[in-house]
Design a protein around this motif. Structure first.
Motif, PDB file in Angstrom:
ATOM      1  N   MET A   1      -6.688  16.859 -22.835  1.00  0.00           N
ATOM      2  CA  MET A   1      -7.528  17.052 -24.015  1.00  0.00           C
ATOM      3  C   MET A   1      -8.903  16.450 -23.746  1.00  0.00           C
ATOM      4  N   SER A   2      -9.935  17.180 -23.994  1.00  0.00           N
ATOM      5  CA  SER A   2     -11.293  16.691 -23.776  1.00  0.00           C
ATOM      6  C   SER A   2     -11.664  15.722 -24.876  1.00  0.00           C
ATOM      7  N   SER A   3     -12.663  14.864 -24.576  1.00  0.00           N
ATOM      8  CA  SER A   3     -13.090  13.895 -25.576  1.00  0.00           C
ATOM      9  C   SER A   3     -13.670  14.585 -26.791  1.00  0.00           C
ATOM     10  N   GLN A   4     -14.216  15.819 -26.599  1.00  0.00           N
ATOM     11  CA  GLN A   4     -14.805  16.523 -27.727  1.00  0.00           C
ATOM     12  C   GLN A   4     -13.761  16.996 -28.734  1.00  0.00           C
ATOM     13  N   SER A   5     -12.512  17.176 -28.287  1.00  0.00           N
ATOM     14  CA  SER A   5     -11.475  17.688 -29.179  1.00  0.00           C
ATOM     15  C   SER A   5     -10.691  16.589 -29.876  1.00  0.00           C
ATOM     16  N   LEU A   6     -10.985  15.315 -29.535  1.00  0.00           N
ATOM     17  CA  LEU A   6     -10.277  14.227 -30.185  1.00  0.00           C
ATOM     18  C   LEU A   6     -10.690  14.147 -31.654  1.00  0.00           C
ATOM     19  N   PRO A   7      -9.727  13.942 -32.563  1.00  0.00           N
ATOM     20  CA  PRO A   7     -10.081  13.834 -33.977  1.00  0.00           C
ATOM     21  C   PRO A   7     -10.915  12.590 -34.235  1.00  0.00           C
ATOM     22  N   GLN A   8     -11.872  12.706 -35.155  1.00  0.00           N
ATOM     23  CA  GLN A   8     -12.695  11.567 -35.521  1.00  0.00           C
ATOM     24  C   GLN A   8     -11.890  10.615 -36.402  1.00  0.00           C
ATOM     25  N   PRO A   9     -12.043   9.307 -36.192  1.00  0.00           N
ATOM     26  CA  PRO A   9     -11.328   8.374 -37.064  1.00  0.00           C
ATOM     27  C   PRO A   9     -11.818   8.501 -38.498  1.00  0.00           C
ATOM     28  N   ARG A  10     -10.919   8.310 -39.449  1.00  0.00           N
ATOM     29  CA  ARG A  10     -11.267   8.391 -40.859  1.00  0.00           C
ATOM     30  C   ARG A  10     -11.991   7.110 -41.269  1.00  0.00           C
ATOM     31  N   SER A  11     -13.177   7.270 -41.857  1.00  0.00           N
ATOM     32  CA  SER A  11     -13.958   6.100 -42.269  1.00  0.00           C
ATOM     33  C   SER A  11     -13.440   5.564 -43.600  1.00  0.00           C
ATOM     34  N   VAL A  12     -13.287   4.235 -43.666  1.00  0.00           N
ATOM     35  CA  VAL A  12     -12.641   3.584 -44.795  1.00  0.00           C
ATOM     36  C   VAL A  12     -13.495   2.436 -45.315  1.00  0.00           C
ATOM     37  N   VAL A  13     -13.603   2.336 -46.637  1.00  0.00           N
ATOM     38  CA  VAL A  13     -14.187   1.173 -47.307  1.00  0.00           C
ATOM     39  C   VAL A  13     -13.050   0.446 -48.015  1.00  0.00           C
ATOM     40  N   VAL A  14     -12.954  -0.869 -47.816  1.00  0.00           N
ATOM     41  CA  VAL A  14     -11.885  -1.656 -48.427  1.00  0.00           C
ATOM     42  C   VAL A  14     -12.497  -2.629 -49.423  1.00  0.00           C
ATOM     43  N   LEU A  15     -12.160  -2.453 -50.688  1.00  0.00           N
ATOM     44  CA  LEU A  15     -12.601  -3.351 -51.751  1.00  0.00           C
ATOM     45  C   LEU A  15     -11.471  -4.327 -52.062  1.00  0.00           C
ATOM     46  N   GLY A  16     -11.806  -5.610 -52.171  1.00  0.00           N
ATOM     47  CA  GLY A  16     -10.759  -6.622 -52.329  1.00  0.00           C
ATOM     48  C   GLY A  16     -10.101  -6.911 -50.993  1.00  0.00           C
ATOM     49  N   SER A  17     -10.910  -6.945 -49.931  1.00  0.00           N
ATOM     50  CA  SER A  17     -10.354  -7.013 -48.573  1.00  0.00           C
ATOM     51  C   SER A  17      -9.660  -8.329 -48.258  1.00  0.00           C
ATOM     52  N   THR A  18      -9.994  -9.410 -48.977  1.00  0.00           N
ATOM     53  CA  THR A  18      -9.363 -10.703 -48.683  1.00  0.00           C
ATOM     54  C   THR A  18      -8.109 -10.954 -49.513  1.00  0.00           C
ATOM     55  N   GLY A  19      -7.777 -10.030 -50.417  1.00  0.00           N
ATOM     56  CA  GLY A  19      -6.578 -10.162 -51.223  1.00  0.00           C
ATOM     57  C   GLY A  19      -5.360  -9.581 -50.536  1.00  0.00           C
ATOM     58  N   SER A  20      -4.246  -9.583 -51.246  1.00  0.00           N
ATOM     59  CA  SER A  20      -2.977  -9.125 -50.670  1.00  0.00           C
ATOM     60  C   SER A  20      -3.047  -7.667 -50.216  1.00  0.00           C
ATOM     61  N   ILE A  21      -3.519  -6.778 -51.086  1.00  0.00           N
ATOM     62  CA  ILE A  21      -3.603  -5.364 -50.725  1.00  0.00           C
ATOM     63  C   ILE A  21      -4.616  -5.155 -49.611  1.00  0.00           C
ATOM     64  N   GLY A  22      -5.765  -5.807 -49.724  1.00  0.00           N
ATOM     65  CA  GLY A  22      -6.808  -5.627 -48.720  1.00  0.00           C
ATOM     66  C   GLY A  22      -6.393  -6.069 -47.340  1.00  0.00           C
ATOM     67  N   THR A  23      -5.754  -7.238 -47.230  1.00  0.00           N
ATOM     68  CA  THR A  23      -5.338  -7.720 -45.913  1.00  0.00           C
ATOM     69  C   THR A  23      -4.267  -6.818 -45.309  1.00  0.00           C
ATOM     70  N   GLN A  24      -3.368  -6.291 -46.157  1.00  0.00           N
ATOM     71  CA  GLN A  24      -2.350  -5.377 -45.644  1.00  0.00           C
ATOM     72  C   GLN A  24      -2.961  -4.029 -45.242  1.00  0.00           C
ATOM     73  N   ALA A  25      -3.991  -3.600 -45.963  1.00  0.00           N
ATOM     74  CA  ALA A  25      -4.676  -2.360 -45.580  1.00  0.00           C
ATOM     75  C   ALA A  25      -5.332  -2.521 -44.220  1.00  0.00           C
ATOM     76  N   LEU A  26      -5.954  -3.656 -43.982  1.00  0.00           N
ATOM     77  CA  LEU A  26      -6.585  -3.888 -42.678  1.00  0.00           C
ATOM     78  C   LEU A  26      -5.533  -4.035 -41.584  1.00  0.00           C
ATOM     79  N   ASP A  27      -4.364  -4.512 -41.944  1.00  0.00           N
ATOM     80  CA  ASP A  27      -3.262  -4.570 -40.982  1.00  0.00           C
ATOM     81  C   ASP A  27      -2.832  -3.158 -40.579  1.00  0.00           C
ATOM     82  N   VAL A  28      -2.789  -2.250 -41.566  1.00  0.00           N
ATOM     83  CA  VAL A  28      -2.480  -0.847 -41.277  1.00  0.00           C
ATOM     84  C   VAL A  28      -3.522  -0.271 -40.321  1.00  0.00           C
TER      85      VAL A  28
END
Length: 395
Positions: A1-28
């Protein structure tokens, strides 16, 4: 597979990143290399060192703190961590981050403070992974008016389960006419099985000892009073357009079945997995795809016993009160939520007994005349009134 055909990573904004949900989202995100790209983070401002490390580890381009007083410490922490993120401050700064260009915004802010960010993300056309149920509950008409089809994906384990059951039912499953009822499961919290008279001496330490989930203090106390389940009933009504008379709560202490949908033909579809918020978080971030290995699955090689019990409305009247509040509509849900937040804080400080939490919320709700929730100003005014009234009753 060429580098051009690789899917682009999905861009994510995390609100509440230092809380329980936020830290687990960053773990994902960390455990799915190449799948996601964190572009911005936001937090309250109480844990600037962690926020700075997150910004450095994930290469966030912008970081916001709700508390402007935390900015100097944040800048110092960012420099120490080697992060080059742009800094924004105050509620407007958090809302700006929520509206910034990205594929999906995860709102993991706790409480009604998440409303402005939810509205900002939706108004900007962002897909919203909603962990901040309070923003939908208090701003129901506002949020629903802005949210287009498929723009809002639930992160709560129960609502993620309901959504998955409806998706699994096929094209006709999402039709409210095909649904007989939604069955929302509850662990029962640390006081499952106790009568009301047995809850008079509950301490904050006891209420914070949840048998299944690891969460922040407010959500943990809400789970002990089952206010959290009441909020989830209102959220389910708003998300899936199902009447309150067709939304049931069932106590399931094993927390393996996260919710069920019973259809008009008598069939019931359930979603099962060990309790781990990384599963609904990963599904919301990657929807309509799934993230392999996001969480462990049920071990079907061992014996299991799953039990289901009716909810004791006398010991835990919060769900019945939430149904009443949801049926009233308008600003009533905002009053329920705001009064509860004040009462939980009073309980944690030792100024209110455990049973006094819901009893006081009920008194505040009874004293309120619901008005329309047609603007942010109306919602925030009701929120402020409820907080002031609850503070009077708990002082």
């Amino acid at each position: 597979m060429s580098s051009q055909s690789l899917p682009q990573p999905r861009s994510v904004v995390v609100l509440g990143s230092t809380g329980s949900i936020g830290t687990q989202a960053l773990d994902v995100v960390a455990n799915a290399p190449g799948r996601f790209r964190v572009t911005a983070l936001a937090a309250g401002g109480g844990r600037v060192d962690l926020l700075a490390r997150q910004a450095a580890d994930f290469g966030a381009e912008a970081v916001a703190v709700a508390d402007p007083a935390a900015v100097p410490a944040l800048r110092e922490a960012l420099a120490a961590a080697g992060a080059r993120a742009r800094v924004l401050a105050g509620p407007d700064g958090v809302a700006e981050v929520a509206a910034s260009p990205c594929d999906i915004v995860l709102n993991g802010i706790t409480g009604a403070l998440g409303l402005t960010s939810t509205l900002a993300a939706l108004e900007a056309g962002r897909v919203l992974a909603l962990a901040n149920k309070e923003s939908l509950i208090v701003g129901g008409p506002l949020v629903k008016r802005l949210a287009g089809p498929g723009q809002m994906i639930p992160v709560d384990s129960e609502h993620s389960a309901l959504a998955q059951c409806l998706w699994a039912a096929g094209p006709g499953g999402a039709d409210p006419a095909a649904v007989r009822r939604l069955v929302v499961t509850a662990s029962g919290g640390p006081f499952r099985g106790r009568r009301r008279a047995e809850l008079t001496d509950v301490t904050p330490e006891m209420a914070l000892n949840h048998p299944t989930w690891s969460m922040g203090p407010v959500i943990t106390v809400n789970s002990a009073t089952l206010v959290n389940k009441g909020l989830e009933v209102i959220e389910a009504h708003l998300l899936f357009d199902i009447g309150f008379d067709r939304i049931e709560v069932v106590v399931h202490p094993q927390s393996i079945i996260h919710s069920m949908v019973e259809f008009a033909d008598g069939s019931t579809i359930a979603q099962a997995s060990p309790p781990d918020m990384r599963l609904p978080i990963s599904l919301a971030l990657a929807y309509p795809e799934r993230v392999p290995g996001a969480a462990r699955a049920v071990d079907w090689t061992t014996a299991h016993t799953w039990t289901f019990e009716p909810l004791d409305d006398e010991a835990f009247p919060s769900v019945a009160l939430a149904r009443h509040v949801g049926a009233l509509g308008g600003t009533a849900p905002a009053v329920y939520n705001a009064a509860n937040e004040v009462c939980v804080e009073a309980f944690l400080k030792g100024a209110l007994p455990f049973l006094g939490i819901v009893d006081t919320v009920e008194r505040v709700v009874a004293a309120h005349t619901p008005g329309p929730a047609a603007s942010v100003e109306e919602v925030l005014a009701a929120d402020a009134w409820a907080r002031a009234r609850a503070a009077e009753l708990t002082s």
